[in-house]
Enzyme design. Structure first.
Site, short mmCIF file in Angstrom:
data_model
loop_
_atom_site.label_atom_id
_atom_site.label_comp_id
_atom_site.label_asym_id
_atom_site.label_seq_id
_atom_site.Cartn_x
_atom_site.Cartn_y
_atom_site.Cartn_z
NE ARG A 128 40.34 24.28 -23.30
CZ ARG A 128 39.17 23.68 -23.06
NH1 ARG A 128 38.08 24.09 -23.69
NH2 ARG A 128 39.10 22.67 -22.24
NE ARG A 157 39.23 22.97 -18.47
CZ ARG A 157 38.05 22.64 -18.96
NH1 ARG A 157 37.30 23.56 -19.53
NH2 ARG A 157 37.61 21.41 -18.88
P1 ADP Z 1 34.97 19.52 -20.63
O1 ADP Z 1 33.63 19.34 -21.26
O2 ADP Z 1 36.00 20.13 -21.53
O3 ADP Z 1 35.48 18.32 -19.92
P2 ADP Z 1 33.74 21.15 -18.53
O4 ADP Z 1 34.25 22.47 -18.05
O5 ADP Z 1 32.38 21.11 -19.12
O6 ADP Z 1 34.84 20.69 -19.55
O7 ADP Z 1 33.81 20.06 -17.36
C1 ADP Z 1 35.00 19.85 -16.64
C2 ADP Z 1 34.84 18.60 -15.79
O8 ADP Z 1 33.78 18.80 -14.84
C3 ADP Z 1 34.47 17.34 -16.54
O9 ADP Z 1 35.61 16.66 -17.07
C4 ADP Z 1 33.83 16.51 -15.40
O10 ADP Z 1 34.81 16.00 -14.52
C5 ADP Z 1 33.06 17.58 -14.63
N1 ADP Z 1 31.68 17.76 -15.13
C6 ADP Z 1 31.16 18.89 -15.69
N2 ADP Z 1 29.88 18.71 -16.03
C7 ADP Z 1 29.56 17.43 -15.68
C8 ADP Z 1 28.40 16.63 -15.80
N3 ADP Z 1 27.26 17.11 -16.35
N4 ADP Z 1 28.45 15.35 -15.35
C9 ADP Z 1 29.56 14.85 -14.79
N5 ADP Z 1 30.71 15.54 -14.66
C10 ADP Z 1 30.72 16.82 -15.10
#
Ligand code: ADP
Length: 221
Positions: A128, A157
């Protein structure tokens, strides 16, 4: 009252792509906690500096911080009236229960799980890239390719390295089970098969939402 949706799924399930299309078609706000956090980190804000280590290592940001950010974005009566799509939140049972405590019983009409097996998402995540300007996802097949949405530069990323991918997926499997069971017990959960062409997955997603929320049919453009 416009739709209020939660979308869940493993990392690499296509959540970001499907959420952007769905929110656009329904004319509701797309709130991605991951995107909000990445923008804070890039901007070097106090919040960004406090959370960057968690995000880089694939760990969850503490619930209290996440809830503050979500409340700041959705706390107003306008947000609820205008509808929203929550992408990446809630992702633990505690966050799910807090969402309904803070925003009330009508915090969500539907929770949509985009289901893709772990071996498929590992392969997708390993290839990705994301656009630095609009966050759209792409694959790294062509090293010179630009974003098809906006022409922006594509890059990996910073948390799509093998250790963080493994950590994020294992946290998802640990945390999401209890949350999905609870959402199901509330009568909110619908699961959609996320394997296949993104247009086909989009059609399945739209069908699922329109079946469960009849007034959505009138909003689909
Ligand atoms: P992914 O689901 O691929 O890890 P996201 O873009 O949704 O990617 O989230 C990136 C990062 O942001 C997560 O790995 C975490 O560190 C943080 N994060 C995002 N949403 C949350 C959440 N609801 N609770 C805790 N950490 C979160």
């Amino acid at each position: 009252m416009a739709a209020r949706l939660i979308v869940l799924g493993r990392q690499g399930a296509g959540k970001g792509t499907q959420c952007a299309r769905l929110a656009d078609r329904l004319g509701i706000r797309h709130v991605s906690t991951g995107d909000l956090f990445r923008h804070e980190i890039t901007a070097g804000t106090t919040l960004g500096r406090a959370i960057e280590r968690y995000v880089a290592n694939g760990e969850l940001v503490p619930d209290a911080v996440v809830l503050d950010v979500v409340s700041a974005n959705l706390g107003g009566a306008d947000a609820r009236r205008e509808g929203y799509l929550l992408d990446g939140f809630p992702r633990t049972l505690a966050q799910g229960q807090a969402l309904f405590e803070v925003l009330g019983a009508d915090a969500a009409d539907l929770a949509l799980e985009i289901d893709v097996p772990v071996e498929v998402v590992v392969d997708r995540l390993s290839h990705r890239k994301v656009c630095v300007d609009c966050d759209a996802s792409a694959t790294d097949a062509d090293p010179l390719a630009r974003c098809v949405e906006c022409g922006g530069r594509l890059q990996r990323r910073s948390d799509d390295h093998p250790e963080a991918i493994a950590r994020r997926l294992s946290l998802y499997d640990e945390q999401a089970g209890a949350l999905l069971l609870w959402l199901d017990s509330q009568g909110l959960l619908v699961t959609v098969d996320g394997v296949g062409d993104p247009d086909d997955v989009h059609d399945r997603v739209i069908d699922a939402v329109a079946t469960r929320i009849p007034e959505v049919r009138t909003r689909i453009r």
